[in-house]
Scaffold this active site. Sequence first.
Site, PDB file in Angstrom:
ATOM      1  N   SER A  45       0.877  -1.173   0.000  1.00 33.27           N
ATOM      2  CA  SER A  45       0.000   0.000   0.000  1.00 33.27           C
ATOM      3  C   SER A  45       0.911   1.218   0.000  1.00 33.27           C
ATOM      4  CB  SER A  45      -0.920  -0.009   1.216  1.00 33.27           C
ATOM      5  OG  SER A  45      -1.993   0.887   0.983  1.00 33.27           O
ATOM      6  N   GLU A  46       0.633   2.153  -0.906  1.00 35.19           N
ATOM      7  CA  GLU A  46       1.615   3.198  -1.188  1.00 35.19           C
ATOM      8  C   GLU A  46       1.837   4.194  -0.047  1.00 35.19           C
ATOM      9  OE1 GLU A  46      -1.173   2.702  -2.874  1.00 35.19           O
ATOM     10  OE2 GLU A  46      -2.203   4.558  -3.408  1.00 35.19           O
ATOM     11  N   ASN A  47       0.990   4.157   0.986  1.00 36.21           N
ATOM     12  CA  ASN A  47       1.268   5.024   2.127  1.00 36.21           C
ATOM     13  C   ASN A  47       2.397   4.474   2.997  1.00 36.21           C
ATOM     14  OD1 ASN A  47      -0.693   2.971   2.792  1.00 36.21           O
ATOM     15  ND2 ASN A  47      -0.861   3.940   4.785  1.00 36.21           N
ATOM     16  N   GLY A  48       2.871   3.223   2.673  1.00 41.18           N
ATOM     17  CA  GLY A  48       4.083   2.803   3.353  1.00 41.18           C
ATOM     18  C   GLY A  48       4.069   1.466   4.047  1.00 41.18           C
ATOM     19  N   SER A  87       8.425   4.077  -0.877  1.00 37.73           N
ATOM     20  CA  SER A  87       7.251   3.407  -1.423  1.00 37.73           C
ATOM     21  C   SER A  87       7.143   3.623  -2.929  1.00 37.73           C
ATOM     22  CB  SER A  87       5.998   3.945  -0.722  1.00 37.73           C
ATOM     23  OG  SER A  87       4.860   3.306  -1.214  1.00 37.73           O
TER      24      SER A  87
END
Lengths: 217, 232
Positions: A45-48, A87
Amino acid sequence: MLNKNQIAQRIAQELKDGYYVNLGIGIPTLVANYIPEGIEVEFQSENGILGMGPFPFDGDEDADLINAGKQTITARAGAVFFDSATSFAMIRGQHVQLTVLGAMEVSDTGDIANWKIPGKMVKGMGGAMDLVASAENIIVAMMHANRAGESKLLKKCSLPITGVGCVKRVVTDLAVLDITPEGFKLIERAPGVSVEEIKNATEGRLVIEGEIPEMRF
Amino acid sequence: MNKVVSGPQEALKGIEDGMTLMLGGFGLCGIPENSIAELVKLGVKNLTCISNNAGVDDFGLGLLLQKRQIRKMISSYVGENDLFERLMLSGEMEVDLIPQGSLAERCRAGGAGIPAFFTPAGYGTEVAEGKEVRVFNGKPHILESALTADFAIVKAWKGDYLGNLIYKGTARNFNPMMAMAGKITIAEVEELVEPGELDPNFIHTPGIFVNRIFQGEKFEKRIEQRTVRPRA
């Protein structure tokens, strides 16, 4: 016709052992519920986070542990947290094998529009532009028509685009279609849906070669 | 090298009308909530705020929007905030929407002394308008410039007197890059400890990037989308 869960279930058949996968908000999120038996995939998930697990049990939710849809999640054993630059290094650097995204429109050349309706809805692109610009394999999960009944598979996107010529495959409630130089190539029909119905629901160039099989679940 | 200040009031000293601020966080996760509350109290106006999101109507940066303290927002995603959308569509507030990865990298570049870089994100879209395009490895890329700020305000889990920081879970997000890109960087932490208490192997932000640090009095840590599954 497929419902949203069945669209996700069909897309899950594209998962391969060892894939790192990024799932967008909406129908794509549901793909995680249908991982085929016997294969291992990791969700990014691109938030980390890499190694995203299911939603927490009621009472276990942690404000410091969310996905890119801002939903509370859990971390699987072996999960890892990282900053946003790292990320997107994973995404831009093509270390993520599959990206599944929703869309408002897709063109028969693989352009995608999913971030803005001028004058009406301007929420921003989030990570979508980075994802579509770099992912090797992008599958779009969406309904074939919008709420007004108009085709979302077009010759040319009418909305501001998110990326150019990037979509590889589209899975809708009616069909599975691949983007080819000749346009949308019909690969599979949803159970009970005729080629004629798909033709009528597709505004962009449609390529139909031979017998088109029904999807299998 | 002791960078500890008494609290948000002392930490935010020097922030004036018209300045550019970076604020860490993704949604409401990892936002410097004590400093935001202080900014509201200070009443500074015409701010340019660089932050991935703009909070919700009544929390996070939404509080600054309510008081019309922000002149320009630089963000990647601003859903979940009706007031924001209204201010943007009416033209009351200027908004620069940037792909999330480009936003993160622009902050990182700003802190790392790299003035600009090429990225494929946004090529062929509105984002590319007016930007230099160059082809690398057969693929078009656009030139994006670095971002810096008068003040960067970040939130960490633990920090020591020297400004070394450790983040928790996905609350890390934009905080490390923004910490690097502020002319003055303020860190608010949940727990302030003595130097030596943090294992040097596990520090995320080296203290060299941090100028002022304080322990927040209270962290509400609001959850935006509470999603759970029933216990079996």
